[in-house]
Enzyme design. Structure first.
Site, PDB file in Angstrom:
ATOM      1  N   LYS A  64       3.745  14.774  59.985  1.00  0.00           N
ATOM      2  CA  LYS A  64       2.801  14.511  60.955  1.00  0.00           C
ATOM      3  C   LYS A  64       2.208  13.678  60.864  1.00  0.00           C
ATOM      4  O   LYS A  64       1.284  13.414  60.304  1.00  0.00           O
ATOM      5  CB  LYS A  64       2.159  15.987  61.149  1.00  0.00           C
TER       6      LYS A  64
ATOM      7  N   SER B  38       0.887  22.510  67.808  1.00  0.00           N
ATOM      8  CA  SER B  38       0.552  20.832  68.394  1.00  0.00           C
ATOM      9  C   SER B  38       1.821  19.738  66.842  1.00  0.00           C
ATOM     10  O   SER B  38       2.470  18.329  67.380  1.00  0.00           O
ATOM     11  CB  SER B  38      -0.873  19.777  67.367  1.00  0.00           C
TER      12      SER B  38
ATOM     13  N   SER C 167      -1.248  25.442  64.883  1.00  0.00           N
ATOM     14  CA  SER C 167      -0.210  24.469  65.184  1.00  0.00           C
ATOM     15  C   SER C 167       1.362  24.528  63.935  1.00  0.00           C
ATOM     16  O   SER C 167       1.150  23.408  63.855  1.00  0.00           O
ATOM     17  CB  SER C 167      -0.854  23.323  65.108  1.00  0.00           C
TER      18      SER C 167
END
Length: 505
Positions: free
Chosen positions: A81, A156, A180
Site C-alpha cells: 500500500k 482505504s 481499512s
C-alpha cells in the site's frame, strides 16, 4: 503457465519455487504481465517498478542455484500500500501533496519483507492518507472491484485488495485505522487481518491516526496471511508503541484451525453488530451469509453464545472524533516547506501564504473535511466536550471487550461490513453513509485488538466477510478460527472462494 502462476496462493508458489518447477523470474514476469494487461481496468497500482522487480528475482534465482541461504519468502512477489515508505520508490499516500516524493529509507514492514527475499511489484492505490472506505478519495482516481468493475473495492486499502483479488499480486500489505484492511478484504473475497496494535511496527508508515494505525496482511488464504504476519511482526525499537515481544507462531495456529475442529472454543456473536434486534443498516443478504457462517462454526464444534457489548453503538461517533483529531496534528507536517508539493513560492508571497496555497491544492476534500473536524474537536473551548468524551467512550468499548472475554468467550464474531461492495459514486456525496461502512470494524480498532475478516459467502453474487475478534496478543485465535471457517466454506462450495472468480475470469 503465466495465468497458472498468478492464480497460485503463496504456499503453492513457495512449493513450486522450492521444487524447481518454476523460477522467481518466471513468477515475477507472470505478475508483471498480468498488471500490464489488466490493471488498466482496475487501477490497483500507482507505481510499478518492473526493472527492479526482475533484478531482485534474478538475484534470488542466482542464489538458489548456488545453494546459498535464502530468505523465508525468497522469490515471492508482494504489493505494498502506498502509505508504506519505501527507499527510492515513489510514495504518495494517495495524495497530490506527496506526488513524486522518493523516500530515503524503508519502513520496518518493507525492510522485513525485503530481508525475507520478497520481490516488490509496486505500490497500490489508496484513499488519500488512508481516509476513506472506497478508494474513491485517491488523488489519482478510484480503483475498481475485480468482482464488478462498477463497484468499489473497499478502502482505504482498496488498491491492495483489488490487486490480490484480481490476480495481480499473490498478497499485499494494507493498513487498518478503522477497518481499512478488513472491510476491503470482505468486499473482494479476501482474508484480511488487523494485528494487535503495537505488534507490527508503525515505523515508516505515513501517519493518519497514530493511536489506531496498524499494518497487516491481505491474502487469499488464512495460512498466507498468517505467514506474512510472522515475517513483518515483532518488536521494533524505532517504534515507541511497539510491543516488546516476538511474533507468535501464527502459521501453526492456522494449520491447527485447518484441521476443522473447534471443540471447546466459545464464540460470541455480538448483539450490537447485526445481532437480533440490531439489523438496521445491514443488508439482509449480508446477515444471511454471516449467520450461515456462524452455523458452520457451530457445526465444527464451537459453542456459540450471543454477547452484548452496549458501548459498541457509540464506536462510530467516537472514532470520527478521535481519528480526525489525530489527523489534524499528523498532517500539519505537510506544509510545502520541507518536502512534497510547494505552491506559490514565486518570491511575492510570505511563508504563511505559500503554506496555505500548498495545502489548499495538495489536499483533497475528504482530508480537508477531517482536518477541519479534528482541529475543531481539539480547540480550547471544545476539547473536553468532544475529544475528551470520545476517549472516555473508547475506554468503555475496551471494557465491553474485557467483560466478554472475561466471561469465557474466546472470540467475538460479526459481519465485517454491513453491505456488499456498493456502486462507485453512490456514497461520494454522503459522508455519513460512507462512514457507516466501518460500523463493524471500529470497536476492535478503538480497543487495539486483533481482528480478521474471512469470506463467508455471497450476497447478490458479491463477497461477504465474517469478522473474528480476539483479546490483545491473541491473534493466533483469529487465525485458528478463521482457518477452520475457511476449510468449512471451501468444502461446502467444492473449491476455494477466489476459485469462483478465477473460473469466471
Amino acid at each position: 503457465m503465466s495465468t497458472e502462476l498468478t492464480h497460485l496462493d503463496v504456499t503453492a508458489l513457495q512449493a513450486a519455487l522450492a521444487a524447481g518447477e518454476t523460477s522467481a523470474v518466471e513468477v515475477t514476469r507472470a505478475h508483471l504481465d498480468a498488471i500490464e494487461s489488466y490493471d488498466g481496468e482496475l487501477s490497483s497500482y500507482l507505481h510499478v517498478d518492473a526493472e527492479t522487480a526482475l533484478a531482485t528475482a534474478t538475484e534470488v534465482d542466482r542464489r538458489r542455484a548456488a545453494g546459498e541461504e535464502l530468505g523465508r519468502l525468497a522469490g515471492v512477489p508482494v504489493a505494498l500500500k502506498d502509505v508504506v515508505v519505501t527507499d527510492g520508490v515513489p510514495t504518495t499516500s494517495g495524495s497530490r501533496i506527496l506526488e513524486g516524493w522518493l523516500p530515503p529509507y524503508d519502513a520496518t514492514v518493507a525492510e522485513r519483507l525485503k530481508a525475507a527475499g520478497t520481490v516488490l511489484l509496486g505500490k497500490t492505490n489508496m484513499d488519500e492518507f488512508a481516509m476513506g472506505s472506497s478508494t474513491e478519495n485517491s488523488a489519482y482516481g478510484p480503483t475498481r472491484n475485480p468482482w464488478d468493475h462498477d463497484r468499489i473495492p473497499g478502502g482505504s486499502s482498496g488498491g491492495s485488495s483489488a490487486a490480490v483479488a484480481g490476480f495481480l499480486a499473490p498478497w499485499a500489505i494494507g493498513t487498518d485505522t478503522g477497518g481499512s484492511i478488513r472491510q476491503p478484504a470482505a468486499v473482494t473475497g479476501l482474508v484480511g487481518h488487523k494485528p494487535t496494535y503495537g505488534s507490527v511496527s508503525r515505523y515508516g508508515l505515513i501517519a493518519f491516526s497514530s493511536s489506531l494505525d496498524q499494518a497487516g496482511p491481505m491474502a487469499r488464504t488464512v495460512a498466507d496471511a498468517a505467514l506474512m504476519h510472522e515475517v513483518i511482526g515483532g518488536h521494533d525499537p524505532r517504534d515507541s508503541t511497539s510491543i516488546d515481544a516476538p511474533a507468535a507462531p501464527y502459521v501453526a495456529a492456522a494449520q491447527q484451525g485447518a484441521q476443522g475442529d473447534l471443540t471447546g472454543t466459545v464464540v460470541g456473536v455480538v448483539r450490537e453488530l447485526g445481532g437480533e434486534g440490531h439489523t438496521e443498516g445491514y443488508e439482509p443478504g449480508v446477515l444471511e451469509a454471516f449467520r450461515a457462517g456462524v452455523e458452520q462454526l457451530r457445526a465444527l464444534g464451537a459453542e456459540v453464545r450471543e454477547v452484548s457489548c452496549p458501548s459498541f453503538d457509540l464506536a462510530l461517533a467516537a472514532y470520527y472524533l478521535i481519528a480526525p483529531s489525530e489527523a489534524s496534528s499528523n498532517l500539519s507536517r505537510f506544509d510545502g516547506v520541507r518536502y512534497g508539493l510547494r505552491v506559490g513560492d514565486d518570491g511575492s508571497r510570505d511563508l504563511d501564504e505559500v503554506m496555505a496555497l500548498t495545502r489548499e491544492q495538495g489536499f483533497g476534500p475528504e482530508v480537508k473535511r477531517r482536518i477541519i473536524l479534528g482541529t475543531y474537536a481539539l480547540s480550547a473551548g471544545y476539547y473536553e466536550a468532544y475529544y475528551g468524551q470520545a476517549q472516555k467512550v473508547r475506554t468503555l468499548i475496551g471494557r465491553d471487550f474485557l467483560t466478554a472475554f472475561g466471561d469465557g468467550v474466546d472470540v467475538l464474531v460479526s459481519p465485517t461490513s454491513p453491505s456488499v461492495a456498493f456502486p462507485i459514486g453512490q456514497r461520494v456525496d454522503d459522508p455519513l453513509a460512507m462512514y457507516a461502512a466501518d460500523l463493524c470494524t471500529l470497536p476492535a480498532s478503538l480497543a487495539g485488538l486483533p481482528a480478521i475478516s474471512v469470506p463467508c459467502g455471497l450476497s447478490e453474487g458479491l463477497p461477504v466477510g465474517l469478522q473474528v475478534m480476539a483479546p490483545a496478543l491473541a491473534d493466533d485465535r483469529c487465525y485458528r478460527v478463521g482457518a477452520a471457517l475457511e476449510v468449512a466454506q471451501d468444502a461446502a462450495r467444492g473449491g476455494t472462494f477466489l476459485g469462483q472468480l478465477a473460473a469466471r475470469a
